[in-house]
Design a protein around this motif. Structure first.
Motif, PDB file in Angstrom:
ATOM      1  N   SER A  18       1.239  -1.967  -0.185  1.00  0.00           N
ATOM      2  CA  SER A  18       0.132  -0.317   0.460  1.00  0.00           C
ATOM      3  C   SER A  18       0.697   1.192   0.104  1.00  0.00           C
ATOM      4  N   PRO A  19       0.060   2.449  -0.050  1.00  0.00           N
ATOM      5  CA  PRO A  19      -0.999   2.655  -1.259  1.00  0.00           C
ATOM      6  C   PRO A  19      -1.081   2.351  -1.744  1.00  0.00           C
ATOM      7  N   ARG A  20      -2.134   2.039  -2.370  1.00  0.00           N
ATOM      8  CA  ARG A  20      -2.716   1.461  -3.823  1.00  0.00           C
ATOM      9  C   ARG A  20      -4.441   1.651  -3.781  1.00  0.00           C
ATOM     10  N   ARG A  21      -5.102   2.326  -4.988  1.00  0.00           N
ATOM     11  CA  ARG A  21      -6.388   2.813  -5.537  1.00  0.00           C
ATOM     12  C   ARG A  21      -7.382   2.048  -5.675  1.00  0.00           C
ATOM     13  N   TYR A  22      -6.723   1.227  -5.954  1.00  0.00           N
ATOM     14  CA  TYR A  22      -7.741  -0.630  -6.606  1.00  0.00           C
ATOM     15  C   TYR A  22      -7.644  -1.415  -6.313  1.00  0.00           C
ATOM     16  N   LEU A  23      -7.910  -2.438  -5.540  1.00  0.00           N
ATOM     17  CA  LEU A  23      -8.259  -3.746  -4.851  1.00  0.00           C
ATOM     18  C   LEU A  23      -9.124  -4.677  -5.487  1.00  0.00           C
ATOM     19  N   GLN A  24      -8.555  -5.691  -5.923  1.00  0.00           N
ATOM     20  CA  GLN A  24      -8.870  -7.220  -6.250  1.00  0.00           C
ATOM     21  C   GLN A  24      -9.010  -8.143  -5.217  1.00  0.00           C
ATOM     22  N   LEU A  25     -10.108  -8.479  -5.185  1.00  0.00           N
ATOM     23  CA  LEU A  25     -10.802  -9.487  -4.278  1.00  0.00           C
ATOM     24  C   LEU A  25     -11.519 -10.966  -4.941  1.00  0.00           C
ATOM     25  N   ARG A  26     -10.596 -11.998  -5.077  1.00  0.00           N
ATOM     26  CA  ARG A  26     -11.316 -13.907  -4.690  1.00  0.00           C
ATOM     27  C   ARG A  26     -12.011 -14.590  -3.166  1.00  0.00           C
ATOM     28  N   VAL A  27     -13.027 -14.627  -3.771  1.00  0.00           N
ATOM     29  CA  VAL A  27     -13.987 -15.465  -2.314  1.00  0.00           C
ATOM     30  C   VAL A  27     -14.080 -16.255  -2.780  1.00  0.00           C
ATOM     31  N   LYS A  28     -13.653 -17.865  -2.245  1.00  0.00           N
ATOM     32  CA  LYS A  28     -14.121 -18.877  -2.073  1.00  0.00           C
ATOM     33  C   LYS A  28     -14.966 -19.364  -1.002  1.00  0.00           C
ATOM     34  N   ILE A  29     -16.272 -19.684  -1.812  1.00  0.00           N
ATOM     35  CA  ILE A  29     -17.239 -20.642  -0.643  1.00  0.00           C
ATOM     36  C   ILE A  29     -17.963 -21.471  -1.612  1.00  0.00           C
ATOM     37  N   ILE A  30     -17.479 -22.860  -0.172  1.00  0.00           N
ATOM     38  CA  ILE A  30     -17.357 -23.900   0.226  1.00  0.00           C
ATOM     39  C   ILE A  30     -18.550 -24.064   1.093  1.00  0.00           C
ATOM     40  N   PRO A  31     -19.853 -25.145   0.450  1.00  0.00           N
ATOM     41  CA  PRO A  31     -20.947 -25.731   1.114  1.00  0.00           C
ATOM     42  C   PRO A  31     -20.251 -27.037   1.247  1.00  0.00           C
ATOM     43  N   THR A  32     -20.446 -27.048   2.273  1.00  0.00           N
ATOM     44  CA  THR A  32     -20.989 -28.855   3.200  1.00  0.00           C
ATOM     45  C   THR A  32     -21.788 -29.621   2.511  1.00  0.00           C
ATOM     46  N   ALA A  34     -23.770 -30.960   4.838  1.00  0.00           N
ATOM     47  CA  ALA A  34     -24.883 -30.327   5.725  1.00  0.00           C
ATOM     48  C   ALA A  34     -25.252 -29.245   5.938  1.00  0.00           C
ATOM     49  N   ALA A  35     -24.686 -28.275   5.212  1.00  0.00           N
ATOM     50  CA  ALA A  35     -24.954 -26.929   5.325  1.00  0.00           C
ATOM     51  C   ALA A  35     -24.216 -25.759   3.811  1.00  0.00           C
ATOM     52  N   GLY A  36     -24.861 -25.091   3.743  1.00  0.00           N
ATOM     53  CA  GLY A  36     -24.756 -24.425   2.775  1.00  0.00           C
ATOM     54  C   GLY A  36     -23.699 -22.960   3.444  1.00  0.00           C
ATOM     55  N   ALA A  37     -23.207 -22.018   2.279  1.00  0.00           N
ATOM     56  CA  ALA A  37     -23.092 -21.183   2.528  1.00  0.00           C
ATOM     57  C   ALA A  37     -23.071 -19.809   1.839  1.00  0.00           C
TER      58      ALA A  37
END
Length: 293
Positions: A18-32, A34-37
Motif C-alpha cells: 500500500s497505498p493502492r487505488r484499486y483492490l481485487q478480491l477473490r472469495v471462495k465459498i465452500i458448502p458442505t 450438511a450446510a450451504g454457504a
C-alpha cells in the motif's frame, strides 16, 4: 490469506502493498453436505490521506540464534510528498512479546518515545515525521524461534486514518540486506533452552514452591507430537505431564509432584523426559528434578 473469523470480529488489515487505488478480491465459498454457504456483504475502510507515498524498512540482523533474545535494529525511511500527513507512530509485529525497546533515533538523534507492549507486537509513539527521506531507527530486543517477518505499519495517532504498511527495501547502506524477515540458524537443535524451576521443589501445599515448571523452546517446527514424562530412578513411569501437538514457540509445563493416581510422590530425585517427534527425527531431552518435604 485472510482469517474469516477475525474478519467477523471487526476486520483484518489488507496485506497487499500500500497505498493502492484499486483492490481485487477473490472469495471462495465452500458448502458442505450438511450446510450451504453464502456471502451477505464485504465492507472496506479506506483513508482519504496517507502518511507517505511509500515507507521502506529493513531489519538487522536477519539470521539469529534462538537460544537468547537478539538486539535488532529496525530502520525505515519514508517518501513523503505534498499532501501526505506524515506519522508519529509505528506498529511492529513480533513472534512473541518483545523484551524491551531500547532507543528510537530520528536522523541519528535519539528522541523521547512511548511504547505499548502486546503479545504479538509493540507500538511506538515519537515526534512526528513530516520530512521526505527522514531516517527512523529503532533498537529493540526480541526472541525469535522460527522464520518471521517483522511487518510494520506507520500512522498518525492524532488522525482517524488507517495505518500504512511498510515495504521491505534498502534503507541504510551500511546494513546488509534489504528485508524485514529474520531466519533462525539451521544448525541449532529442535529443542533448546530447557529449564526446571524451582529445583528442588516442595509439593506440600504450603503455597511455596509447590509446583515445578519445565520450560523449553521448540524451533523450526510445524505441529508435531510432544510429550513430557516423569520417571523414578528405576525407570518406572510416575506421571505423564503432557502429551499433545505443538509447533515453534516457548512452552511451560507444570508438575505438582503427584503420580498417575493423584498421590504425592515420595521425596527423592526424579527424571523428566521431554520428547519431540518431528519430521527430521525424534529429539529427547532428559534431566533431573528433586522432591523434598
Amino acid at each position: 490469506p485472510y482469517n474469516f473469523e477475525e474478519g467477523l470480529k471487526g476486520g483484518v488489515p489488507i496485506a497487499s502493498p500500500s497505498p493502492r487505488r484499486y483492490l481485487q478480491l477473490r472469495v471462495k465459498i465452500i458448502p458442505t453436505s450438511a450446510a450451504g454457504a453464502g456471502l451477505d456483504y464485504i465492507g472496506f475502510d479506506f483513508s482519504h490521506s496517507i502518511p507517505a507515498h511509500e515507507v521502506l524498512a529493513e531489519i538487522y540482523p536477519t539470521e539469529v540464534s534462538p537460544k537468547q533474545a537478539t538486539r535488532f535494529t529496525y530502520a525505515l525511511r519514508p517518501r513523503i510528498r505534498p499532501g501526505d500527513t506524515g506519522f508519529n507512530s509505528l506498529e511492529i509485529l513480533t513472534p512473541i512479546r518483545a523484551d524491551t525497546v531500547r532507543s528510537v533515533r530520528i536522523d541519528g538523534e535519539e528522541v523521547d518515545f512511548e511504547v505499548e507492549y502486546y503479545d504479538d507486537r509493540f507500538v511506538l509513539h515519537f515526534p512526528k515525521v513530516t520530512r521526505d527521506q527522514t531516517l527512523v531507527e529503532i533498537d529493540f530486543d526480541c526472541l525469535v524461534l522460527r522464520y518471521f517477518g517483522f511487518e510494520g505499519r506507520v500512522f498518525d495517532d492524532e488522525l482517524d486514518e488507517l495505518p500504512q504498511l511498510v515495504s521491505p527495501g534498502d534503507v541504510v547502506r551500511d546494513l546488509p540486506g534489504d528485508e524485514i524477515s529474520v531466519r533462525v540458524s539451521l544448525e541449532e537443535p529442535i529443542v533448546v533452552s530447557v529449564a526446571v524451576s524451582p529445583n528442588p521443589f516442595t509439593p506440600n501445599d504450603d503455597g511455596i514452591s509447590d509446583i515445578v515448571n519445565v520450560s523449553y523452546s521448540l524451533l523450526r517446527l510445524e505441529e508435531c507430537p510432544v510429550s513430557l514424562e516423569i520417571y523414578d530412578l528405576s525407570g518406572n513411569l510416575v506421571r505423564e505431564v503432557y502429551r499433545g501437538m505443538a509447533g515453534s514457540g516457548r512452552y511451560f509445563k507444570a508438575w505438582d509432584g503427584r503420580d498417575e493416581e493423584d498421590k504425592l510422590v515420595p521425596p527423592g530425585v526424579y527424571i523428566y523426559k521431554l520428547s519431540v517427534h518431528a519430521d527430521q527425527g525424534e529429539e529427547v531431552k532428559v534431566g533431573t528434578v528433586t522432591v523434598v518435604y
